[in-house]
Design an enzyme around this catalytic site. Sequence first.
Site, PDB file in Angstrom:
ATOM      1  N   HIS A   4      32.011  16.480  87.058  1.00 48.47           N
ATOM      2  CA  HIS A   4      31.298  15.622  88.019  1.00 48.47           C
ATOM      3  C   HIS A   4      31.637  14.146  87.892  1.00 48.47           C
ATOM      4  CE1 HIS A   4      28.468  18.701  89.525  1.00 48.47           C
ATOM      5  NE2 HIS A   4      28.625  19.210  88.312  1.00 48.47           N
ATOM      6  N   LYS A  46      20.642   5.282  94.599  1.00 47.15           N
ATOM      7  CA  LYS A  46      21.452   6.098  93.686  1.00 47.15           C
ATOM      8  C   LYS A  46      21.229   5.591  92.265  1.00 47.15           C
ATOM      9  CE  LYS A  46      24.975   4.830  96.288  1.00 47.15           C
ATOM     10  NZ  LYS A  46      25.574   6.127  96.532  1.00 47.15           N
ATOM     11  N   ARG A  47      21.767   6.314  91.254  1.00 46.77           N
ATOM     12  CA  ARG A  47      21.666   5.806  89.885  1.00 46.77           C
ATOM     13  C   ARG A  47      22.252   4.406  89.822  1.00 46.77           C
ATOM     14  NH1 ARG A  47      25.285   8.665  86.320  1.00 46.77           N
ATOM     15  NH2 ARG A  47      26.327   9.446  88.179  1.00 46.77           N
ATOM     16  N   LYS A  87      29.120   1.849  90.975  1.00 51.46           N
ATOM     17  CA  LYS A  87      28.514   2.092  92.287  1.00 51.46           C
ATOM     18  C   LYS A  87      28.324   0.784  93.059  1.00 51.46           C
ATOM     19  CE  LYS A  87      26.155   6.300  90.711  1.00 51.46           C
ATOM     20  NZ  LYS A  87      26.505   7.401  91.628  1.00 51.46           N
ATOM     21  N   THR A  95      26.272  12.578  96.992  1.00 54.86           N
ATOM     22  CA  THR A  95      25.580  13.554  97.817  1.00 54.86           C
ATOM     23  C   THR A  95      24.540  12.846  98.689  1.00 54.86           C
ATOM     24  OG1 THR A  95      24.228  13.977  95.860  1.00 54.86           O
ATOM     25  CG2 THR A  95      25.871  15.639  96.417  1.00 54.86           C
ATOM     26  N   LYS A 132      23.215  13.249 102.760  1.00 55.31           N
ATOM     27  CA  LYS A 132      21.825  13.314 103.250  1.00 55.31           C
ATOM     28  C   LYS A 132      21.627  12.308 104.378  1.00 55.31           C
ATOM     29  CE  LYS A 132      20.652  14.570  98.601  1.00 55.31           C
ATOM     30  NZ  LYS A 132      20.465  14.022  97.251  1.00 55.31           N
TER      31      LYS A 132
HETATM   32  C1  26Q Z   1      27.255  12.101  79.022  1.00 51.96           C
HETATM   33  C2  26Q Z   1      27.352  11.870  77.658  1.00 51.96           C
HETATM   34  C3  26Q Z   1      26.259  11.489  76.945  1.00 51.96           C
HETATM   35  C4  26Q Z   1      25.049  11.345  77.587  1.00 51.96           C
HETATM   36  C5  26Q Z   1      24.950  11.557  78.941  1.00 51.96           C
HETATM   37  C6  26Q Z   1      26.060  11.939  79.667  1.00 51.96           C
HETATM   38  C7  26Q Z   1      25.957  12.143  81.118  1.00 51.96           C
HETATM   39  C8  26Q Z   1      24.738  12.360  81.730  1.00 51.96           C
HETATM   40  C9  26Q Z   1      24.642  12.531  83.088  1.00 51.96           C
HETATM   41  C10 26Q Z   1      27.066  12.116  81.923  1.00 51.96           C
HETATM   42  C11 26Q Z   1      26.971  12.301  83.305  1.00 51.96           C
HETATM   43  C12 26Q Z   1      25.740  12.500  83.895  1.00 51.96           C
HETATM   44  C13 26Q Z   1      25.554  12.644  85.322  1.00 51.96           C
HETATM   45  C14 26Q Z   1      26.519  12.609  86.201  1.00 51.96           C
HETATM   46  C15 26Q Z   1      26.298  12.711  87.637  1.00 51.96           C
HETATM   47  O1  26Q Z   1      25.182  12.748  88.119  1.00 51.96           O
HETATM   48  N1  26Q Z   1      27.396  12.753  88.398  1.00 51.96           N
HETATM   49  C16 26Q Z   1      27.330  12.805  89.837  1.00 51.96           C
HETATM   50  O2  26Q Z   1      27.435  14.160  90.219  1.00 51.96           O
HETATM   51  C17 26Q Z   1      27.259  14.299  91.606  1.00 51.96           C
HETATM   52  C18 26Q Z   1      27.241  15.777  91.923  1.00 51.96           C
HETATM   53  O3  26Q Z   1      28.519  16.318  91.795  1.00 51.96           O
HETATM   54  C19 26Q Z   1      28.335  13.552  92.375  1.00 51.96           C
HETATM   55  O4  26Q Z   1      28.062  13.625  93.744  1.00 51.96           O
HETATM   56  C20 26Q Z   1      28.382  12.091  91.956  1.00 51.96           C
HETATM   57  O5  26Q Z   1      29.483  11.453  92.547  1.00 51.96           O
HETATM   58  C21 26Q Z   1      28.470  11.997  90.443  1.00 51.96           C
HETATM   59  O6  26Q Z   1      28.360  10.647  90.039  1.00 51.96           O
END
Ligand code: 26Q
Length: 749
Positions: free
Chosen positions: A297, A482-483, A488, A590, A594
């Site tokens: 992702h 978004k986050r 971003k 995503t 929406k």
């Molecule tokens: C990794 C290492 C240590 C701690 C946390 C993490 C971590 C946590 C959450 C790494 C990534 C995430 C979340 C990622 C995320 O939400 N990615 C999003 O995924 C969506 C669904 O596929 C995409 O639409 C977005 O583009 C993408 O940013």
Amino acid sequence: MDKTLFLQDLTRLEVKNKDVQTLYNEISCLAMKCGLKATQKPATKNAYYLSMEFLIGRSFYNNLMELGVLEEAKEILAQKGIDINVFEEIEDAALGNGGLGRLAACFLDSAAGLGLPLQGYGIRYKYGLFKQAIKNGFQVELPDDWQKFGDPWSIRRENEKRLIKFADMSVWAVPYDMPVFGKRVNNLRLFQAEGNEEAQKISEYLYPADDTEEGKLLRLRQEYFFSAAAIGELVDKHIKKHGRRFDNFSEFNSIQLNDTHPILAIAEFIRLLTTEHRVCLSDALEVAKKTFSYTNHTILPEALECWQSLQIKKILPEIYSILMKVYVKQKDEFARLKCSPEEASDMAIYSADKFSMANLALFVGNKVNGVAKLHTDILKSNLFKTAFKYYPEKFQNKTNGITQRRWLMLCNRELSELIDNSIGQDWRNDIQLLGQLESKVNNIIPDFIKVKAEKKRQLFEYIKIHEGVDITENFIVYSQVKRLHEYKRQLMTALAILEIYKSLKNGTIKEFQPSVFIFGAKSAPSYKRAKAIIKFINEIADKINSDEQTNRLLKVVFVQNYNVSYAEKIVAGTDVSLQVSTAGLEASGTGNMKFMMNGAVTCGTMDGANIEIVELAGKENNYIFGAEVDEIERLKKDGYNPTEIIKNSDLHNFAMSTLIDGTFNDGNTGYFKDLYDSLTIGASWHKPDQYFVLHDLQSYVDALLKINSDYKNKNDFALKQLNNTANSAYFSSDRTIKEYAKNIWEIMI
Ligand code: 26Q
């Protein structure tokens, strides 16, 4: 599903002297009772979705809708003097953080809706993603005690709990089942950690701070905890049904690993087969190779998890030895394939005393997929280039999607009814039929304008209550929700707003349609820059909203506690969807889908799924700006000097200087100076302006102003918006899930 049973029960329900929480629990229980009554044939083959996050949001309205009783329930309750909206005060289940977690929830919804057997496995966190408050413009985190009024949508399965063993402790994984209603009733099984105080910590928080060794180990425990609980259960079930043979395991089970977080499941599977069920390593590896697939992702290196071998050895010694054995097998394979030493090190499960989770999934996984065309191309040509060279057959693209049931039918009843009136109701059962709207859009422009105005009115009312900001009905709504992350580029939006503000004040902009910029975002608690950006936006909002000279024309809102329920209101009431990540960095997005489905135009870069959005809805119906991937690559290679840009442009000069000239107050945190430095001089770990904010800023402002002036022609603008809705069927997660079911999981209805 016996709908009438629920309606009878609800009609009989005594409501007098009961508070909202009691009613919520009682009505939810009635719905559960009737939803779970249906009997269904067990599926031959199931797919399992293992994910650290399931951002399901509020279940109440969605489940009543899925059970087909929402409208009638509304009426029955109204007769009893209860407005169904009162249940909006019940907390969302925020067991996730952003896109990845919400995608998991959309996938479960779609699979159930289509009748496909997909079950979820995750963690039942005591506290979900923190609730956010804004104090003096700063983000403050409050615990999200989402179960405080009960959790009527879950069933505890005490007698199915299993013991998960670490070197230094054992923990009970107690399953809680949340049914997912649709054509099939599927199940989301979340494990709660029980035992002593240490044990309970494992399912206490989503994303506990991992800036200490202890925090890192806790995260490792979380990942192993739920992966091992899921795998243990699936292996036991298999043995019960088919005996102690595993060569046929993948005929009945397909396991999808949602990013790197559950990848230890592969090691646990091999451990169980080899140490408890006497399967030899090669055979266990073969079965695993047919069973597991991995979705990536994000290409940001910090998110591709690696575990130090010491960390694994310390708490999971058996897993350590399995990983080492798999690594030996991997080396044999590399020798057979004649990989160069560089290639071998690129793909190695184990290197520099660390285990790479992504490489484990690439080596063992059956399929690996990206989440939008561009993203998958980047995986193939860049991040996983070597693996793609040797295992091209493993790679697939699965462009993300969203469930139209929550993100259109539930959150925008008005637009859904307008669509019904135009093309009939069949699209509600087969989303591809929404495409029929394209030939009808010209007939419904005035009605669409009315619907959009109504959704904006509802949104403004909600914002007034929750944020205390007044917005009048004629405002154009631009939203970026978004986050919070530097890539971003919420900071770029903030700088663009400042430029527009300045031009309004000095009269350079002559004509301007009143506009509001809505932000919704949470920052990871330890991510200083993200917190700085939140503070900066709040300072800008305070200044602009209180400026009597311009506040009839321009406003800024930062919503305090952005969550799924807030998002439902924002996506329906937005005109312009801001999707402005640095090209190449947003895997898909995503939120963009929406907004599109709800009739917003996209103002964005050629990144992630934006590319596919404009491919389908037409560039002429959206606003694309900024450097594309190849240009970003070129800038990175040839050198990029943001200071030159600042020197040569008034725009950059003005907006940027507000970060250091005292216009705004960061409470002596040094936050704003750090943001300034990040763009101009960089830091030890990155070059200046690594996300090319200053490079794209001018073209962003131009795009925003072009939208503003196009909006003057209301009909033409509404037509663009409608064309987005009419072409959005492709972005239904029903389509995505069908692709996973057919090309990865091989499961059937
Ligand atoms: C990794 C290492 C240590 C701690 C946390 C993490 C971590 C946590 C959450 C790494 C990534 C995430 C979340 C990622 C995320 O939400 N990615 C999003 O995924 C969506 C669904 O596929 C995409 O639409 C977005 O583009 C993408 O940013």
